[in-house]
Motif scaffolding. Structure first.
Motif: not given
Length: 230
Positions: A55-69, A111-124
């Motif tokens: 449902t949220m994906a239908e609302m956002t329709k966003a492309k990948a956000n570059p990870p923070g550096a 966003v409520l995430l699974g425990r093992d979501v990678p840092d790259s996604h969190l940085a985004g």
């Protein structure tokens, strides 16, 4: 403590939740029904609403956000904003959702995430200004995540608004306190179509419903409210 969770949904007479599939009615149409649904949403005065990943994906329709550096993203949570007037909460166990802004219609995203979501996604998510909470366990138990929403974001009342799998998961876990069901004068009729609660298991013995109120609404709609006891 956790927020008071109200499952608020609009359904056809046969309990289906996708209005684009429903029959028409001389009493109203899907746009008018949606407006009544949103009006009731506002009447609750909730601090947040929660939907599933699809449902949220239908609302956002966003492309990948570059990870923070530079810095490693924080765990187990990142609170980008504590003082929002309202929050848009979503469950995204595997970290698939992308965001290009920190809000949905002015409601700050958590966003409520699974425990093992990678840092790259969190940085985004950090780069997008989005808040997140990581699960404490591999099974991604929802009740501790709701406790964080109450404690760290001040969310006292939360509207649970689908889809069916998300609603079913919280109902099976005993986390739904009330049901608000807006019934439209329409029928879906198809087999294998998502319903209000798709728990993947029988819910008999896991909840008892007590009628709180009934009300007729414009455009042929009927509003039912039930308390949920466990």
């Amino acid at each position: 403590m956790k927020p008071h969770v109200i499952c608020h949904m609009i359904v056809s007479l046969d309990g289906r939740i996708h209005p684009s599939r429903w029959t028409s009615s001389p009493d109203g149409a899907s746009k008018a029904w949606s407006e009544v649904y949103e009006a009731i949403h506002e009447e609750f005065g909730a601090d947040a609403w929660l939907v599933g990943r699809v449902t949220m994906a239908e609302m956002t329709k966003a492309k990948a956000n570059p990870p923070g550096a530079g810095t490693q993203p924080p765990r187990p949570r990142h609170i980008a904003r504590r003082d929002a007037g309202s929050y848009a909460v979503t469950i995204d166990r595997s970290g698939k959702l992308q965001f290009d802004k920190p809000d949905i219609g002015g409601d700050h995203v958590v966003v409520l995430l699974g425990r093992d979501v990678p840092d790259s996604h969190l940085a985004g998510l950090v780069a997008a200004g989005v808040s997140y909470i990581l699960a404490e366990d591999e099974a991604m138990s929802i009740d501790p995540l709701l406790e964080v929403l109450e404690r760290d974001f001040g969310i006292r009342t939360l509207l649970l608004e689908g889809g069916g799998a998300t609603n079913g998961r919280l109902m099976a876990a005993g986390l739904v306190d009330e049901i608000s069901l807006l019934i439209a004068p329409a029928i879906d009729g198809a087999d294998g179509v998502e319903g209000v609660f798709d728990a993947g298991e029988r819910l008999a013995g896991k909840a008892e419903l007590s009628l709180l109120s009934t009300a007729t609404r414009p455009h042929g709609l009927v509003h039912l409210r039930y308390a949920v006891a466990r």
